[in-house]
Design a protein around this motif. Structure first.
Motif, mmCIF file in Angstrom:
data_model
loop_
_atom_site.group_PDB
_atom_site.id
_atom_site.type_symbol
_atom_site.label_atom_id
_atom_site.label_comp_id
_atom_site.label_asym_id
_atom_site.label_seq_id
_atom_site.Cartn_x
_atom_site.Cartn_y
_atom_site.Cartn_z
ATOM 1 N N GLN A 136 -0.128 -6.997 4.334
ATOM 2 C CA GLN A 136 0.556 -7.239 3.068
ATOM 3 C C GLN A 136 1.189 -5.964 2.521
ATOM 4 N N ILE A 137 0.532 -4.837 2.699
ATOM 5 C CA ILE A 137 1.121 -3.555 2.267
ATOM 6 C C ILE A 137 2.367 -3.268 3.097
ATOM 7 N N GLU A 138 2.261 -3.406 4.415
ATOM 8 C CA GLU A 138 3.384 -3.093 5.302
ATOM 9 C C GLU A 138 4.557 -4.048 5.130
ATOM 10 N N ARG A 139 4.333 -5.223 4.581
ATOM 11 C CA ARG A 139 5.416 -6.178 4.322
ATOM 12 C C ARG A 139 5.887 -6.109 2.872
ATOM 13 N N CYS A 140 5.437 -5.115 2.126
ATOM 14 C CA CYS A 140 5.818 -4.910 0.726
ATOM 15 C C CYS A 140 5.437 -6.098 -0.149
ATOM 16 N N LYS A 141 4.352 -6.763 0.166
ATOM 17 C CA LYS A 141 3.903 -7.912 -0.616
ATOM 18 C C LYS A 141 2.949 -7.515 -1.726
ATOM 19 N N LEU A 142 2.376 -6.321 -1.626
ATOM 20 C CA LEU A 142 1.410 -5.854 -2.615
ATOM 21 C C LEU A 142 1.805 -4.508 -3.180
ATOM 22 N N ASN A 143 1.404 -4.289 -4.409
ATOM 23 C CA ASN A 143 1.521 -2.989 -5.044
ATOM 24 C C ASN A 143 0.198 -2.276 -4.781
ATOM 25 N N VAL A 144 0.165 -1.458 -3.757
ATOM 26 C CA VAL A 144 -1.065 -0.797 -3.331
ATOM 27 C C VAL A 144 -1.531 0.200 -4.394
ATOM 28 N N THR A 145 -2.842 0.288 -4.579
ATOM 29 C CA THR A 145 -3.384 1.228 -5.554
ATOM 30 C C THR A 145 -3.458 2.638 -4.963
ATOM 31 N N ILE A 146 -3.547 3.603 -5.839
ATOM 32 C CA ILE A 146 -3.713 4.988 -5.387
ATOM 33 C C ILE A 146 -5.026 5.136 -4.630
ATOM 34 N N ASP A 147 -6.069 4.467 -5.087
ATOM 35 C CA ASP A 147 -7.356 4.541 -4.405
ATOM 36 C C ASP A 147 -7.258 4.003 -2.978
ATOM 37 N N ALA A 148 -6.553 2.897 -2.801
ATOM 38 C CA ALA A 148 -6.395 2.328 -1.464
ATOM 39 C C ALA A 148 -5.543 3.244 -0.583
ATOM 40 N N MET A 149 -4.473 3.804 -1.150
ATOM 41 C CA MET A 149 -3.644 4.746 -0.390
ATOM 42 C C MET A 149 -4.469 5.946 0.052
ATOM 43 N N TRP A 150 -5.299 6.450 -0.840
ATOM 44 C CA TRP A 150 -6.140 7.606 -0.525
ATOM 45 C C TRP A 150 -7.082 7.278 0.633
ATOM 46 N N LYS A 151 -7.727 6.108 0.555
ATOM 47 C CA LYS A 151 -8.677 5.715 1.593
ATOM 48 C C LYS A 151 -7.977 5.551 2.945
ATOM 49 N N LEU A 152 -6.823 4.893 2.955
ATOM 50 C CA LEU A 152 -6.077 4.722 4.201
ATOM 51 C C LEU A 152 -5.639 6.072 4.763
ATOM 52 N N ALA A 153 -5.166 6.962 3.907
ATOM 53 C CA ALA A 153 -4.742 8.289 4.355
ATOM 54 C C ALA A 153 -5.912 9.065 4.952
ATOM 55 N N LEU A 176 -8.569 7.840 6.442
ATOM 56 C CA LEU A 176 -8.867 7.252 7.744
ATOM 57 C C LEU A 176 -7.836 7.635 8.797
ATOM 58 N N LEU A 177 -6.588 7.753 8.372
ATOM 59 C CA LEU A 177 -5.510 8.114 9.292
ATOM 60 C C LEU A 177 -5.339 9.627 9.433
ATOM 61 N N GLN A 178 -6.154 10.373 8.717
ATOM 62 C CA GLN A 178 -6.181 11.838 8.760
ATOM 63 C C GLN A 178 -4.827 12.453 8.401
ATOM 64 N N ILE A 179 -4.276 11.947 7.287
ATOM 65 C CA ILE A 179 -3.032 12.502 6.756
ATOM 66 C C ILE A 179 -3.214 12.759 5.268
ATOM 67 N N ASP A 180 -2.334 13.562 4.710
ATOM 68 C CA ASP A 180 -2.301 13.753 3.270
ATOM 69 C C ASP A 180 -1.727 12.483 2.653
ATOM 70 N N PRO A 181 -2.306 11.966 1.573
ATOM 71 C CA PRO A 181 -1.771 10.752 0.951
ATOM 72 C C PRO A 181 -0.281 10.848 0.602
ATOM 73 N N ALA A 182 0.209 12.045 0.312
ATOM 74 C CA ALA A 182 1.628 12.234 -0.009
ATOM 75 C C ALA A 182 2.526 11.841 1.161
ATOM 76 N N GLU A 183 2.003 11.900 2.375
ATOM 77 C CA GLU A 183 2.756 11.504 3.570
ATOM 78 C C GLU A 183 3.228 10.050 3.469
ATOM 79 N N LEU A 184 2.456 9.230 2.789
ATOM 80 C CA LEU A 184 2.801 7.816 2.666
ATOM 81 C C LEU A 184 3.979 7.576 1.726
ATOM 82 N N LEU A 185 4.318 8.554 0.912
ATOM 83 C CA LEU A 185 5.433 8.402 -0.042
ATOM 84 C C LEU A 185 6.693 9.176 0.360
ATOM 85 N N LYS A 186 6.659 9.850 1.502
ATOM 86 C CA LYS A 186 7.812 10.642 1.916
ATOM 87 C C LYS A 186 8.998 9.759 2.267
#
Length: 80
Positions: free
Chosen positions: A46-63, A65-75
């Motif tokens: 749902q996040i990848e299909r732009c169906k949800l407004n993901v929370t900062i907490d969820a972005m942080w957790k995913l980042a 797990l993926l071993q990236i800085d959360p800011a990478e998701l907004l580049k």
């Protein structure tokens, strides 16, 4: 945790594209990443299909797990 929104904005599009790119590079399926993160099995899809407004907490957790800085998701695409 998140809210369904009808029209995706640029930030959601960036998160969707970047999450998919990083997830695939890390070798995770959508379902596996959601499971490891403790989310519902369809959440990453749902996040990848732009169906949800993901929370900062969820972005942080995913980042984490993926071993990236959360800011990478907004580049923007040009900064990849």
């Amino acid at each position: 945790m998140s809210k369904i929104i009808s029209e995706p904005n640029e930030a959601r599009k960036r998160v969707a594209a970047n999450l998919k790119r990083v997830r695939v590079a890390a070798g995770y399926s959508q379902e596996r990443l959601a499971d490891v993160a403790g989310f519902h099995r369809t959440y990453v899809s749902q996040i990848e299909r732009c169906k949800l407004n993901v929370t900062i907490d969820a972005m942080w957790k995913l980042a984490e797990l993926l071993q990236i800085d959360p800011a990478e998701l907004l580049k923007p695409k040009s900064e990849e």
